[in-house]
Design a protein around this motif. Sequence first.
Motif, mmCIF file in Angstrom:
data_model
loop_
_atom_site.group_PDB
_atom_site.id
_atom_site.type_symbol
_atom_site.label_atom_id
_atom_site.label_comp_id
_atom_site.label_asym_id
_atom_site.label_seq_id
_atom_site.Cartn_x
_atom_site.Cartn_y
_atom_site.Cartn_z
ATOM 1 N N ILE A 1 0.841 -1.205 0.000
ATOM 2 C CA ILE A 1 0.000 0.000 0.000
ATOM 3 C C ILE A 1 0.872 1.250 0.000
ATOM 4 O O ILE A 1 0.605 2.214 -0.718
ATOM 5 N N LYS A 2 1.941 1.241 0.813
ATOM 6 C CA LYS A 2 2.841 2.396 0.890
ATOM 7 C C LYS A 2 3.506 2.660 -0.468
ATOM 8 O O LYS A 2 3.524 3.792 -0.944
ATOM 9 N N LYS A 3 4.036 1.619 -1.097
ATOM 10 C CA LYS A 3 4.667 1.781 -2.410
ATOM 11 C C LYS A 3 3.641 2.214 -3.458
ATOM 12 O O LYS A 3 3.915 3.074 -4.290
ATOM 13 N N GLY A 4 2.471 1.615 -3.413
ATOM 14 C CA GLY A 4 1.413 1.979 -4.347
ATOM 15 C C GLY A 4 0.960 3.414 -4.175
ATOM 16 O O GLY A 4 0.642 4.101 -5.149
ATOM 17 N N PHE A 5 0.943 3.883 -2.925
ATOM 18 C CA PHE A 5 0.561 5.264 -2.648
ATOM 19 C C PHE A 5 1.523 6.239 -3.320
ATOM 20 O O PHE A 5 1.099 7.182 -3.983
ATOM 21 N N PHE A 6 2.826 6.000 -3.172
ATOM 22 C CA PHE A 6 3.803 6.901 -3.769
ATOM 23 C C PHE A 6 3.797 6.825 -5.295
ATOM 24 O O PHE A 6 3.894 7.843 -5.980
ATOM 25 N N MET A 7 3.648 5.626 -5.833
ATOM 26 C CA MET A 7 3.540 5.511 -7.289
ATOM 27 C C MET A 7 2.243 6.160 -7.775
ATOM 28 O O MET A 7 2.209 6.794 -8.829
ATOM 29 N N GLY A 8 1.186 6.022 -6.996
ATOM 30 C CA GLY A 8 -0.098 6.621 -7.342
ATOM 31 C C GLY A 8 -0.043 8.132 -7.383
ATOM 32 O O GLY A 8 -0.711 8.762 -8.218
ATOM 33 N N PHE B 1 2.545 9.942 -8.289
ATOM 34 C CA PHE B 1 3.165 10.308 -9.569
ATOM 35 C C PHE B 1 2.218 10.060 -10.740
ATOM 36 O O PHE B 1 2.149 10.857 -11.671
ATOM 37 N N LEU B 2 1.477 8.966 -10.689
ATOM 38 C CA LEU B 2 0.504 8.682 -11.741
ATOM 39 C C LEU B 2 -0.577 9.755 -11.757
ATOM 40 O O LEU B 2 -0.958 10.250 -12.819
ATOM 41 N N PHE B 3 -1.062 10.135 -10.582
ATOM 42 C CA PHE B 3 -2.089 11.172 -10.495
ATOM 43 C C PHE B 3 -1.572 12.488 -11.065
ATOM 44 O O PHE B 3 -2.268 13.155 -11.839
ATOM 45 N N LEU B 4 -0.363 12.879 -10.690
ATOM 46 C CA LEU B 4 0.208 14.128 -11.219
ATOM 47 C C LEU B 4 0.355 14.073 -12.736
ATOM 48 O O LEU B 4 0.046 15.049 -13.437
ATOM 49 N N ALA B 5 0.803 12.944 -13.245
ATOM 50 C CA ALA B 5 0.929 12.797 -14.696
ATOM 51 C C ALA B 5 -0.438 12.900 -15.367
ATOM 52 O O ALA B 5 -0.580 13.548 -16.411
ATOM 53 N N MET B 6 -1.448 12.277 -14.768
ATOM 54 C CA MET B 6 -2.796 12.332 -15.337
ATOM 55 C C MET B 6 -3.365 13.745 -15.295
ATOM 56 O O MET B 6 -4.008 14.188 -16.250
ATOM 57 N N VAL B 7 -3.135 14.459 -14.199
ATOM 58 C CA VAL B 7 -3.637 15.832 -14.097
ATOM 59 C C VAL B 7 -2.974 16.706 -15.156
ATOM 60 O O VAL B 7 -3.654 17.452 -15.881
ATOM 61 N N LEU B 8 -1.658 16.617 -15.263
ATOM 62 C CA LEU B 8 -0.956 17.422 -16.260
ATOM 63 C C LEU B 8 -1.397 17.065 -17.672
ATOM 64 O O LEU B 8 -1.630 17.949 -18.511
ATOM 65 N N SER B 9 -1.524 15.788 -17.944
ATOM 66 C CA SER B 9 -1.944 15.341 -19.271
ATOM 67 C C SER B 9 -3.375 15.783 -19.580
ATOM 68 O O SER B 9 -3.658 16.273 -20.673
#
Length: 131
Positions: free
Chosen positions: A65-72, A74-82
């Motif tokens: 969950i901790k690793k997924g949270f941090f990867m999430g 970055f994914l969220f930021l990429a999705m927002v920017l995109s």
Amino acid sequence: MNKALKSKLLLISVALVWGSSYMLSKLAFDYTGALTMIAYRFISATILTSIFFYKKLPEINFRIIKKGFFMGIFLFLAMVLSTYGVKYTTASNAGFLSCLNVIIVPVVYYLLFKKKLKKKEIFGTIISFVG
């Protein structure tokens, strides 16, 4: 259907869905905001992933969950920017800019890890850049 044909068809379908998503995102902005659209995408992805991998759910622990949270994040930021990029430019420009990761990832990999790229990776990067 043999494995090679199946993998090629799946790759083509991913390219079609990804490519059409920019046009569909532009159309969706007439009905909803960027963050709402991202929420729908993440919720639907969570549901579909849970359906396909329901047997793995009991194996989830705090470390995952901790690793997924941090990867999430970055994914969220990429999705927002995109998504905001699609909102404020043409779908073709957004698709082009998003596909630049084909060029950027090998270069960043080399800069961060100082590992020499393979000839085919260099060739692919050059071909992508020229294209």
